[in-house]
Each structure stands twice: as structure tokens, then as C-alpha cells.
Scaffold this motif. Structure first.
Motif, mmCIF file in Angstrom:
data_model
loop_
_atom_site.group_PDB
_atom_site.id
_atom_site.type_symbol
_atom_site.label_atom_id
_atom_site.label_comp_id
_atom_site.label_asym_id
_atom_site.label_seq_id
_atom_site.Cartn_x
_atom_site.Cartn_y
_atom_site.Cartn_z
ATOM 1 N N ALA A 208 0.834 -1.206 0.000
ATOM 2 C CA ALA A 208 0.000 0.000 0.000
ATOM 3 C C ALA A 208 0.868 1.255 0.000
ATOM 4 O O ALA A 208 0.581 2.218 -0.727
ATOM 5 N N LEU A 209 1.932 1.259 0.780
ATOM 6 C CA LEU A 209 2.808 2.429 0.824
ATOM 7 C C LEU A 209 3.503 2.642 -0.517
ATOM 8 O O LEU A 209 3.616 3.782 -0.995
ATOM 9 N N LYS A 210 3.956 1.555 -1.126
ATOM 10 C CA LYS A 210 4.608 1.677 -2.438
ATOM 11 C C LYS A 210 3.622 2.159 -3.495
ATOM 12 O O LYS A 210 3.972 2.973 -4.354
ATOM 13 N N ARG A 211 2.403 1.676 -3.430
ATOM 14 C CA ARG A 211 1.367 2.120 -4.385
ATOM 15 C C ARG A 211 1.053 3.593 -4.162
ATOM 16 O O ARG A 211 0.889 4.350 -5.122
ATOM 17 N N GLU B 294 3.712 5.621 -5.750
ATOM 18 C CA GLU B 294 3.531 5.634 -7.208
ATOM 19 C C GLU B 294 2.422 6.615 -7.610
ATOM 20 O O GLU B 294 2.584 7.412 -8.538
ATOM 21 N N LEU B 295 1.315 6.569 -6.914
ATOM 22 C CA LEU B 295 0.199 7.475 -7.218
ATOM 23 C C LEU B 295 0.583 8.928 -6.965
ATOM 24 O O LEU B 295 0.203 9.823 -7.739
ATOM 25 N N THR B 296 1.354 9.186 -5.921
ATOM 26 C CA THR B 296 1.802 10.547 -5.623
ATOM 27 C C THR B 296 2.661 11.081 -6.752
ATOM 28 O O THR B 296 2.499 12.229 -7.176
ATOM 29 N N ARG B 297 3.573 10.240 -7.250
ATOM 30 C CA ARG B 297 4.423 10.679 -8.372
ATOM 31 C C ARG B 297 3.606 10.986 -9.613
ATOM 32 O O ARG B 297 4.014 11.770 -10.454
ATOM 33 N N GLN B 298 2.432 10.391 -9.715
ATOM 34 C CA GLN B 298 1.548 10.638 -10.861
ATOM 35 C C GLN B 298 0.568 11.787 -10.578
ATOM 36 O O GLN B 298 -0.368 12.004 -11.338
ATOM 37 N N ASN B 299 0.802 12.509 -9.494
ATOM 38 C CA ASN B 299 -0.069 13.612 -9.069
ATOM 39 C C ASN B 299 -1.500 13.160 -8.793
ATOM 40 O O ASN B 299 -2.441 13.914 -8.985
ATOM 41 N N PHE C 71 -3.012 12.489 -5.822
ATOM 42 C CA PHE C 71 -2.882 12.591 -4.374
ATOM 43 C C PHE C 71 -4.073 12.011 -3.618
ATOM 44 O O PHE C 71 -3.893 11.344 -2.599
ATOM 45 N N THR C 72 -5.270 12.270 -4.102
ATOM 46 C CA THR C 72 -6.456 11.760 -3.408
ATOM 47 C C THR C 72 -6.431 10.237 -3.384
ATOM 48 O O THR C 72 -6.683 9.618 -2.339
ATOM 49 N N GLU C 73 -6.100 9.642 -4.500
ATOM 50 C CA GLU C 73 -6.025 8.180 -4.562
ATOM 51 C C GLU C 73 -4.907 7.652 -3.662
ATOM 52 O O GLU C 73 -5.070 6.612 -3.015
ATOM 53 N N ALA C 74 -3.803 8.368 -3.613
ATOM 54 C CA ALA C 74 -2.689 7.946 -2.762
ATOM 55 C C ALA C 74 -3.111 7.915 -1.293
ATOM 56 O O ALA C 74 -2.801 6.961 -0.570
ATOM 57 N N PHE D 24 8.360 9.269 -3.088
ATOM 58 C CA PHE D 24 7.161 10.066 -3.271
ATOM 59 C C PHE D 24 7.416 11.316 -4.109
ATOM 60 O O PHE D 24 6.484 11.983 -4.535
ATOM 61 N N THR D 25 8.671 11.638 -4.336
ATOM 62 C CA THR D 25 8.976 12.889 -5.012
ATOM 63 C C THR D 25 9.778 12.745 -6.299
ATOM 64 O O THR D 25 9.846 13.691 -7.079
ATOM 65 N N LYS D 26 10.389 11.589 -6.523
ATOM 66 C CA LYS D 26 11.259 11.471 -7.695
ATOM 67 C C LYS D 26 10.446 11.493 -8.985
ATOM 68 O O LYS D 26 9.278 11.134 -9.023
ATOM 69 N N ASP D 27 11.116 11.896 -10.006
ATOM 70 C CA ASP D 27 10.524 11.983 -11.336
ATOM 71 C C ASP D 27 10.462 10.574 -11.934
ATOM 72 O O ASP D 27 11.371 9.774 -11.751
ATOM 73 N N ASN D 28 9.409 10.275 -12.654
ATOM 74 C CA ASN D 28 9.264 8.971 -13.285
ATOM 75 C C ASN D 28 10.156 8.785 -14.506
ATOM 76 O O ASN D 28 10.332 7.679 -14.984
ATOM 77 N N GLU D 29 10.669 9.866 -15.039
ATOM 78 C CA GLU D 29 11.480 9.766 -16.241
ATOM 79 C C GLU D 29 12.830 9.151 -15.925
ATOM 80 O O GLU D 29 13.445 9.420 -14.908
ATOM 81 N N VAL D 30 13.311 8.318 -16.836
ATOM 82 C CA VAL D 30 14.638 7.739 -16.708
ATOM 83 C C VAL D 30 15.602 8.724 -17.334
ATOM 84 O O VAL D 30 15.416 9.162 -18.463
ATOM 85 N N ARG D 31 16.633 9.056 -16.580
ATOM 86 C CA ARG D 31 17.607 10.044 -17.081
ATOM 87 C C ARG D 31 18.956 9.435 -17.217
ATOM 88 O O ARG D 31 19.356 8.549 -16.619
#
Length: 61
Positions: free
Chosen positions: A8-11, A14-19, A21-24, A54-61
Motif C-alpha cells: 500500500a505504501l509503495k502504491r 507511485e500514485l503521488t508521483r503521478q499527481n 494525491f487523493t487516490e494515494a 514520493f517525489t522522484k521523477d518517473n522519467e529515466v535520465r
């Protein structure tokens, strides 16, 4: 920490990184509120150690 709590915490992270927040909150809040004192301490440690999840960007750099 129970495996279901960790999932649940990992999910929520993931939801937070996708903005999404309510679902997270809807995912994380029940497991946090139902944790006993020991698991609550484990959750606090995990959140502190994984703040970047919770804050990192999803893009691979």
C-alpha cells in the motif's frame, strides 16, 4: 511490517508521483490508521527512508 502495508505504501508513492494525491491517501490512510504501535514505528521509518519515492521523477535520465 506486513507485506500488505508495504504494498500500500509503495502504491501510494507511485500514485503521488503521478499527481494522484487523493487516490494515494485513499490507499495509504487505512493501513496507517490500522497499524499497531510497532507497525506504526516501522511505517514512520519506511516513510522517512523512502521520501524520495514520493517525489522522484518517473522519467529515466
Amino acid at each position: 511490517m506486513r507485506p500488505t502495508t508495504l504494498r500500500a505504501l509503495k502504491r501510494a508513492a507511485e500514485l503521488t508521483r503521478q499527481n494522484r494525491f487523493t487516490e494515494a491517501v485513499l490507499v495509504a490512510e487505512p493501513v496507517i490508521l490500522n497499524a499497531d504501535d510497532q507497525e506504526g514505528a516501522e511505517i514512520r521509518r519506511w516513510l522517512t527512508e523512502h521520501t524520495v519515492d514520493f517525489t522522484k521523477d518517473n522519467e529515466v535520465r
